[in-house]
Enzyme design. Structure first.
Site, PDB file in Angstrom:
ATOM      1  N   GLY A  71       0.838  -1.191   0.000  1.00 54.61           N
ATOM      2  CA  GLY A  71       0.000   0.000   0.000  1.00 54.61           C
ATOM      3  C   GLY A  71       0.877   1.247   0.000  1.00 54.61           C
ATOM      4  O   GLY A  71       0.570   2.248  -0.645  1.00 54.61           O
ATOM      5  N   THR A  72       1.972   1.165   0.728  1.00 53.63           N
ATOM      6  CA  THR A  72       2.906   2.295   0.804  1.00 53.63           C
ATOM      7  C   THR A  72       3.449   2.633  -0.583  1.00 53.63           C
ATOM      8  O   THR A  72       3.500   3.809  -0.979  1.00 53.63           O
ATOM      9  CB  THR A  72       4.082   1.939   1.746  1.00 53.63           C
ATOM     10  OG1 THR A  72       3.541   1.695   3.056  1.00 53.63           O
ATOM     11  CG2 THR A  72       5.111   3.052   1.807  1.00 53.63           C
ATOM     12  N   GLN A 180      -7.448   0.975   4.120  1.00 52.95           N
ATOM     13  CA  GLN A 180      -8.161   0.535   5.316  1.00 52.95           C
ATOM     14  C   GLN A 180      -9.660   0.355   5.044  1.00 52.95           C
ATOM     15  O   GLN A 180     -10.298  -0.456   5.708  1.00 52.95           O
ATOM     16  CB  GLN A 180      -7.942   1.571   6.435  1.00 52.95           C
ATOM     17  CG  GLN A 180      -8.042   1.034   7.822  1.00 52.95           C
ATOM     18  CD  GLN A 180      -7.043  -0.064   8.170  1.00 52.95           C
ATOM     19  OE1 GLN A 180      -7.442  -1.177   8.503  1.00 52.95           O
ATOM     20  NE2 GLN A 180      -5.748   0.215   8.086  1.00 52.95           N
ATOM     21  N   SER A 200      -4.155  -2.474  -0.425  1.00 50.30           N
ATOM     22  CA  SER A 200      -3.102  -3.359   0.082  1.00 50.30           C
ATOM     23  C   SER A 200      -3.717  -4.711   0.451  1.00 50.30           C
ATOM     24  O   SER A 200      -4.780  -4.761   1.077  1.00 50.30           O
ATOM     25  CB  SER A 200      -2.456  -2.714   1.309  1.00 50.30           C
ATOM     26  OG  SER A 200      -1.494  -3.579   1.853  1.00 50.30           O
ATOM     27  N   HIS A 202      -2.730  -7.199   2.525  1.00 45.07           N
ATOM     28  CA  HIS A 202      -2.697  -7.796   3.861  1.00 45.07           C
ATOM     29  C   HIS A 202      -3.729  -7.237   4.838  1.00 45.07           C
ATOM     30  O   HIS A 202      -3.851  -7.723   5.960  1.00 45.07           O
ATOM     31  CB  HIS A 202      -1.276  -7.735   4.461  1.00 45.07           C
ATOM     32  CG  HIS A 202      -0.815  -6.399   4.927  1.00 45.07           C
ATOM     33  ND1 HIS A 202      -0.712  -6.087   6.258  1.00 45.07           N
ATOM     34  CD2 HIS A 202      -0.411  -5.300   4.258  1.00 45.07           C
ATOM     35  CE1 HIS A 202      -0.245  -4.849   6.379  1.00 45.07           C
ATOM     36  NE2 HIS A 202      -0.057  -4.356   5.179  1.00 45.07           N
ATOM     37  N   THR A 238       9.823  -7.771 -11.834  1.00 44.68           N
ATOM     38  CA  THR A 238       9.073  -9.020 -12.027  1.00 44.68           C
ATOM     39  C   THR A 238       7.933  -9.100 -11.016  1.00 44.68           C
ATOM     40  O   THR A 238       8.120  -8.862  -9.825  1.00 44.68           O
ATOM     41  CB  THR A 238      10.019 -10.232 -11.867  1.00 44.68           C
ATOM     42  OG1 THR A 238      11.058 -10.097 -12.831  1.00 44.68           O
ATOM     43  CG2 THR A 238       9.279 -11.544 -12.076  1.00 44.68           C
ATOM     44  N   CYS A 328       6.466   4.286  19.651  1.00 43.15           N
ATOM     45  CA  CYS A 328       7.658   4.501  20.442  1.00 43.15           C
ATOM     46  C   CYS A 328       8.852   4.583  19.489  1.00 43.15           C
ATOM     47  O   CYS A 328       9.233   3.595  18.897  1.00 43.15           O
ATOM     48  CB  CYS A 328       7.827   3.342  21.414  1.00 43.15           C
ATOM     49  SG  CYS A 328       8.824   3.762  22.821  1.00 43.15           S
TER      50      CYS A 328
HETATM   51  C1  LIG Z   1      -4.497   3.845   5.544  1.00 40.66           C
HETATM   52  C2  LIG Z   1      -3.239   3.102   5.213  1.00 40.66           C
HETATM   53  N1  LIG Z   1      -2.514   3.455   4.147  1.00 40.66           N
HETATM   54  C3  LIG Z   1      -1.394   2.833   3.798  1.00 40.66           C
HETATM   55  C4  LIG Z   1      -0.917   1.780   4.539  1.00 40.66           C
HETATM   56  C5  LIG Z   1       0.352   1.100   4.135  1.00 40.66           C
HETATM   57  O1  LIG Z   1       0.089  -0.162   3.552  1.00 40.66           O
HETATM   58  P1  LIG Z   1       1.227  -1.278   3.536  1.00 40.66           P
HETATM   59  O2  LIG Z   1       1.338  -1.809   4.916  1.00 40.66           O
HETATM   60  O3  LIG Z   1       0.722  -2.316   2.561  1.00 40.66           O
HETATM   61  O4  LIG Z   1       2.474  -0.630   3.065  1.00 40.66           O
HETATM   62  C6  LIG Z   1      -1.610   1.378   5.695  1.00 40.66           C
HETATM   63  C7  LIG Z   1      -1.092   0.313   6.564  1.00 40.66           C
HETATM   64  O5  LIG Z   1      -1.290   0.323   7.767  1.00 40.66           O
HETATM   65  C8  LIG Z   1      -2.811   2.054   6.028  1.00 40.66           C
HETATM   66  O6  LIG Z   1      -3.538   1.708   7.111  1.00 40.66           O
END
Ligand SMILES: Cc1ncc(COP(=O)(O)O)c(C=O)c1O
Length: 383
Positions: A71-72, A180, A200, A202, A238, A328
């Site tokens: 997702g990042t 989310q 994302s 997971h 890939t 933290c």
């Molecule tokens: C709202 C949101 N955006 C982006 C991400 C990032 O996704 P990823 O963990 O697949 O990099 C998260 C992960 O917690 C998220 O909650």
């Protein structure tokens, strides 16, 4: 040993059906989707099927879907890809909110360091952006607007459709982080005024390390990664074939069961909330987030007078996995930027705990957690 997992907003277990799909794809032979031989073609066909699956779920074209590594990565690609393409058209404005995930906020700060002008919209005490603020910030110099669908800490939903309409009026590109919200909220990209959408795997019982970026056909975009011509030159590298196949399976299950998922999460949230009120007393905690515009699977509460850390540590010792509103970093306590943006007192900020629900959770777990939380709270208060 954790026996109650209430941290589904952090990550989810893979669904058994998703694991089967993953294993089947991984066992399918060593096929690089870019290879011309039969094994390569077979891998390519599996990715094409996964793309078709997402196109149907999201009501878009298969060619508008780009698979990524997280997702990042999807968030970063949308922001950098769209912003730099828009710069060529003389647009330098980036508009986002103070409650975005760091994958968006830190990317925006980086764009600012590169010379873009950044506007970070405030939110109200419930974590929601005012449409009027967004309208005032978006104009004909805006390159990209990035607003999350649902917040990962509080579950608060943003008015993405209304902001997207306004962005479109000004020919600004609209990015939505739906990481989310996906699986709990339907996304019809045939209707929504969105140019980029991040997902994302997971978070919806798919594998970690697989993401998706939707890029509307014709939207200006410059790729972030260079190399092979995978994903129609929009994301070199890939492809993670088994991961993508498993992601599509997870998305298919999540969208088929969307209503059941919503109702189950809502039941869990209500059960825990009512259990806490009963066991702990309603005056010992406050609810963080929006009462109406919210995701069903996230419950964020502050246990006023206690610290998140001690509550979380004690919950962990009792086998309950939850998460805090603070991180933290290098030994120092850093309050959550999301809750800080909601203008909370430091007491409320530093006592926040997030419970998030998902597959396999039961009402009994909610009841048990309420009792455990009340016992911990009494113990900590009597110290
Ligand atoms: C709202 C949101 N955006 C982006 C991400 C990032 O996704 P990823 O963990 O697949 O990099 C998260 C992960 O917690 C998220 O909650």
């Amino acid at each position: 040993m954790t026996s109650i997992y209430f941290d589904h907003a952090a990550t989810t277990a893979m669904d058994p059906e998703v694991i089967s799909a993953y294993v089947a794809a991984a066992n399918n032979g060593p096929g690089n989707p870019s290879s011309l031989h039969a094994l390569g073609r077979s891998a390519r066909e599996q990715i094409a099927a996964a793309r078709d699956c997402f196109a149907e779920i999201l009501n878009c074209q298969a060619s508008e879907i780009v698979f990524t590594g997280s997702g990042t990565e999807s968030d970063n690609s949308a922001l950098f890809g769209a912003a730099h393409a828009q710069l060529k058209r003389g647009r330098k404005g980036i508009v986002t909110t103070a409650v975005e995930h760091h994958a968006v906020l830190h990317a925006c700060r980086q764009l600012e360091a590169q010379g873009f002008s950044l506007t970070v919209l405030p939110v109200d005490e419930f974590g929601r952006v005012a449409l009027e603020d967004a309208k005032a910030a978006i104009n004909d110099t805006t390159a990209v607007v990035s607003i999350m669908a649902g917040n990962n800490e509080t579950g608060t939903l943003q008015p993405i459709a209304e902001i997207g309409e306004w962005a479109r009026k000004h020919k600004a590109l609209m990015h939505v982080d739906a990481v989310q919200a996906f699986g709990y909220t339907p996304f019809d990209l045939g209707q929504l005024p969105i140019d980029f959408l991040s997902l994302s795997a997971h978070k919806i019982n798919g594998p970690q390390g697989v993401g998706l970026l939707y890029i509307r056909k014709g939207s200006p975009y410059q790729p972030m990664l260079f190399g092979g011509s995978q994903e129609r030159n929009r994301r070199a590298g890939t492809e993670n074939v088994a991961g993508i196949v498993a992601f599509a399976k997870a998305a298919q299950l999540a969208s088929e069961k969307l209503q059941i998922r919503r109702e189950h999460a809502e039941m869990m949230r209500t059960a825990l909330l009512e259990g806490l009120a009963e066991q702990l007393g309603a005056d010992h905690f406050v609810l963080n987030g929006h009462l109406e515009y919210r995701l069903p699977h996230i419950l964020n509460v502050s246990f006023i007078g206690l610290s998140s850390e001690s509550m979380l540590m004690n919950l962990d010792l009792e086998g309950v996995a939850a998460s805090g509103g603070s991180a933290c970093t290098s030994g120092s306590l850093k309050p959550s930027h999301v809750l800080s943006a909601m203008n909370f007192s430091s007491e409320r900020l530093l006592s926040a705990v997030r419970f998030s629900f998902g597959l396999g959770n039961t009402r009994e777990e909610a009841d048990k957690t309420a009792k455990i939380t009340a016992t911990i709270s009494a113990r900590l208060r009597n110290r």
